[in-house]
Design a protein around this motif. Structure first.
Motif, mmCIF file in Angstrom:
data_model
loop_
_atom_site.group_PDB
_atom_site.id
_atom_site.type_symbol
_atom_site.label_atom_id
_atom_site.label_comp_id
_atom_site.label_asym_id
_atom_site.label_seq_id
_atom_site.Cartn_x
_atom_site.Cartn_y
_atom_site.Cartn_z
ATOM 1 N N ASP A 384 96.500 15.061 -3.058
ATOM 2 C CA ASP A 384 97.402 16.076 -3.914
ATOM 3 C C ASP A 384 96.250 16.157 -5.194
ATOM 4 O O ASP A 384 95.992 17.280 -5.558
ATOM 5 C CB ASP A 384 98.554 15.733 -4.478
ATOM 6 C CG ASP A 384 99.783 15.419 -3.264
ATOM 7 O OD1 ASP A 384 99.599 16.303 -2.314
ATOM 8 O OD2 ASP A 384 100.766 14.665 -3.384
ATOM 9 N N VAL A 385 95.722 14.996 -5.644
ATOM 10 C CA VAL A 385 94.857 14.913 -6.824
ATOM 11 C C VAL A 385 93.496 15.655 -6.262
ATOM 12 O O VAL A 385 92.792 16.312 -6.883
ATOM 13 C CB VAL A 385 94.674 13.564 -7.328
ATOM 14 C CG1 VAL A 385 93.650 13.685 -8.473
ATOM 15 C CG2 VAL A 385 95.905 13.020 -7.723
ATOM 16 N N ASP A 386 92.987 15.138 -5.045
ATOM 17 C CA ASP A 386 91.745 15.768 -4.288
ATOM 18 C C ASP A 386 92.014 17.295 -4.390
ATOM 19 O O ASP A 386 90.804 18.140 -4.830
ATOM 20 C CB ASP A 386 91.517 15.271 -3.055
ATOM 21 C CG ASP A 386 91.177 13.621 -3.266
ATOM 22 O OD1 ASP A 386 90.856 13.333 -4.192
ATOM 23 O OD2 ASP A 386 91.083 12.867 -2.017
ATOM 24 N N ALA A 387 93.084 17.839 -3.845
ATOM 25 C CA ALA A 387 93.190 19.218 -3.855
ATOM 26 C C ALA A 387 93.166 20.044 -5.168
ATOM 27 O O ALA A 387 92.612 20.949 -5.349
ATOM 28 C CB ALA A 387 94.708 19.615 -3.083
ATOM 29 N N LEU A 388 93.573 19.363 -6.205
ATOM 30 C CA LEU A 388 93.725 19.889 -7.721
ATOM 31 C C LEU A 388 92.344 19.809 -7.914
ATOM 32 O O LEU A 388 91.835 21.130 -8.344
ATOM 33 C CB LEU A 388 94.583 18.994 -8.644
ATOM 34 C CG LEU A 388 94.277 19.159 -9.907
ATOM 35 C CD1 LEU A 388 94.815 20.613 -10.392
ATOM 36 C CD2 LEU A 388 95.207 18.279 -10.711
ATOM 37 N N ALA A 389 91.561 18.914 -7.879
ATOM 38 C CA ALA A 389 90.193 18.971 -8.371
ATOM 39 C C ALA A 389 89.535 20.008 -7.474
ATOM 40 O O ALA A 389 88.631 20.841 -8.235
ATOM 41 C CB ALA A 389 89.496 17.475 -8.090
ATOM 42 N N ASN A 390 89.503 20.224 -6.303
ATOM 43 C CA ASN A 390 88.882 21.062 -5.569
ATOM 44 C C ASN A 390 89.141 22.431 -5.853
ATOM 45 O O ASN A 390 88.190 23.415 -6.143
ATOM 46 C CB ASN A 390 88.908 21.007 -3.974
ATOM 47 C CG ASN A 390 88.368 19.783 -3.413
ATOM 48 O OD1 ASN A 390 87.537 19.239 -4.162
ATOM 49 N ND2 ASN A 390 89.004 19.115 -2.359
ATOM 50 N N SER A 391 90.322 22.623 -6.313
ATOM 51 C CA SER A 391 90.727 24.152 -6.649
ATOM 52 C C SER A 391 90.043 24.308 -7.974
ATOM 53 O O SER A 391 89.415 25.437 -8.209
ATOM 54 C CB SER A 391 92.294 24.248 -6.608
ATOM 55 O OG SER A 391 92.810 25.334 -6.924
ATOM 56 N N LEU A 392 90.227 23.446 -8.965
ATOM 57 C CA LEU A 392 89.700 23.529 -10.124
ATOM 58 C C LEU A 392 88.141 23.826 -10.164
ATOM 59 O O LEU A 392 87.721 24.653 -10.981
ATOM 60 C CB LEU A 392 89.819 22.426 -11.019
ATOM 61 C CG LEU A 392 91.349 22.114 -11.732
ATOM 62 C CD1 LEU A 392 91.536 20.503 -12.087
ATOM 63 C CD2 LEU A 392 91.796 23.100 -12.714
ATOM 64 N N LYS A 393 87.301 23.275 -9.204
ATOM 65 C CA LYS A 393 86.005 23.562 -8.999
ATOM 66 C C LYS A 393 85.733 24.923 -8.779
ATOM 67 O O LYS A 393 84.838 25.778 -9.347
ATOM 68 C CB LYS A 393 85.376 22.539 -8.213
ATOM 69 C CG LYS A 393 84.973 21.150 -8.624
ATOM 70 C CD LYS A 393 84.636 20.315 -7.700
ATOM 71 C CE LYS A 393 84.781 18.979 -7.806
ATOM 72 N NZ LYS A 393 84.554 18.019 -6.773
ATOM 73 N N LYS A 394 86.647 25.382 -8.120
ATOM 74 C CA LYS A 394 86.373 26.816 -7.642
ATOM 75 C C LYS A 394 86.735 27.770 -8.484
ATOM 76 O O LYS A 394 86.073 29.004 -8.761
ATOM 77 C CB LYS A 394 87.551 27.090 -6.210
ATOM 78 C CG LYS A 394 87.188 26.790 -4.991
ATOM 79 C CD LYS A 394 88.022 27.553 -3.838
ATOM 80 C CE LYS A 394 89.395 27.543 -4.142
ATOM 81 N NZ LYS A 394 90.182 27.850 -3.037
#
Ligand SMILES: Cc1ncc(COP(=O)(O)O)c(C=O)c1O
Length: 401
Positions: A384-394
């Motif tokens: 879930d945290v990985d998904a948050l970090a990836n989305s923030l990068k986008k």
């Protein structure tokens, strides 16, 4: 469905999450509900529904017994006596009742109410109103440079004029947990009363009223896997005897004549009218669930995920982190309004709160209008945290930041 990199054993207990791709990172606003709590509510209305403390028939007596059993469960969970547990709608109602039913009797012009700059509006606005009504003054404790509660400032501000100290147990923005036993001792040295807002702490740390020795403690069922519309106000027995009810009506009285009424003892004197019986029973089941998971396990997940999130977000340039602790991380993406970030995150199925988090004085203190907050529970994991970090990068790329 999304592939999960880490197996989370608890997610399956929460139907809303188990059957969707949603990444729920807003448990500080309200936790999701496990199937056992949902079943308890349905079961109450399907097989047990009757009003409590009135009916003399079997169904009503059984409902009363279940309701009082739920009270005993809460008392066991917080290490108090059952007659010190009042059912409320939630933390907000509990805090308003203390302010209006207890503090108003205690405060005189010139007295001080000591609160912190981190308080949620629920533990701030009732004190502002009571201060205005009684002529008392609100005094604030501020933060240390690393954004923790400043115990030294607390000791400076606490004095013989302080009559009420009203503090959060766990901050809903910064995630830090206060040492309630220590604060109670300091408060009592000046003869003042300690009121604790336990809304965030209840699902994240052990609650022990005997050890804490605070005078009042309020929390909400819906943040600890229980239903909405049910909460608890704990008060020491001798203080509940002094405290006035704020609502009057059915079932809280011994006797009513044309001109006056005589009230029952606590807790029933505070529970006027028909209560949220299904909610109380559901809260009891949520407590069983919490105990089964184990608060120590929850604390471990909280600390683990907030630390993991801090490391992940720190890898992204332009993220400012304000607090990360006990399952909460608050941050901003520089140059992008947090509401915009939250809308973009939503497009990636990420549910995060953005705003002032009902803590406007804290936002002003931090010199920000608002921020984003990811808050975790046992159904979250690293993916879930990985998904948050990836989305923030986008999002960062999209805004050219
Ligand atoms: C620290 C804190 N206090 C009080 C409240 C109010 O709780 P409720 O809305 O359940 O009454 C909240 C809710 O977010 C909170 O986080």
């Amino acid at each position: 469905m999304r592939e999960r990199s880490v197996k989370n054993n608890y997610k399956a207990d929460f139907p809303l999450l188990a059957n969707s791709d949603l990444i729920y990172l807003d448990s500080a606003a309200t936790s999701q509900k496990p199937q056992c709590v949902i079943d308890a509510l349905t079961n109450y209305y399907q097989t047990q529904n009757a009003n409590v403390h009135r009916a003399l028939y079997g169904l009503g007596e059984a409902a009363t017994a279940e309701y009082e059993q739920a009270r005993k469960k809460v008392a066991g969970f917080i290490n108090s006596e059952a007659d010190e547990v009042i059912f409320t709608k939630g933390t907000t109602q509990g805090l308003n009742w203390i302010a209006n039913g207890f503090a108003e009797q205690v405060l005189k012009p010139g007295d001080e109410i000591l609160i912190s700059i981190e308080e949620h509006h629920s533990n701030l606005v009732p004190w502002q109103i009571i201060a205005q009504k009684t002529g008392a003054k609100l005094v604030y404790v501020y933060l240390t440079a690393d954004l923790n509660f400043d115990y030294a400032d607390f000791e400076v501000k606490l004095n013989s004029k302080t009559k009420i100290v009203a503090l959060h147990h766990m901050s809903n923005v910064l995630g830090n947990i206060l040492d309630i036993s220590k604060l109670a001792e300091l408060t009592h040295n000046f003869g003042a009363y300690l009121v604790v807002d336990g809304a965030q702490a209840a699902a994240h740390t052990v609650l022990d009223m005997k050890k804490f020795d605070c005078d009042f403690y309020a929390f909400s069922g819906h943040k600890m896997f229980g239903p909405m519309g049910i909460g608890v106000l704990f008060g020491k027995r001798e203080l509940l005897a002094k405290m006035q009810p704020v609502e009057y009506g059915g079932e809280m009285i011994n006797e009513v004549s044309e001109q006056s009424a005589d009230f029952k003892a606590a807790p029933l004197k505070f529970e006027a009218g028909t209560q949220n019986v299904a909610g109380a029973i559901g809260l009891g089941v949520a407590i069983d669930y919490l105990k089964q998971v184990g608060i120590t396990n929850i604390e471990k997940v909280d600390l683990d995920l907030s630390k993991y999130a801090k490391n992940k977000l720190e890898e992204i340039d332009g993220i400012t982190i304000y607090g990360h602790n006990h399952g909460i991380i608050s941050f901003n993406l520089d140059g992008v309004h947090p509401h915009d970030v939250a809308s973009f995150l939503d497009a990636d199925d990420l549910c995060l709160r953005a705003g002032h988090h009902c803590a406007e004085p804290l936002m002003n203190y931090l010199k920000i209008p608002a921020c984003l907050r990811a808050s975790f529970s046992i159904y979250n994991d690293y993916s879930d945290v990985d998904a948050l970090a990836n989305s923030l990068k986008k999002i960062k790329e999209f805004f050219g930041k």
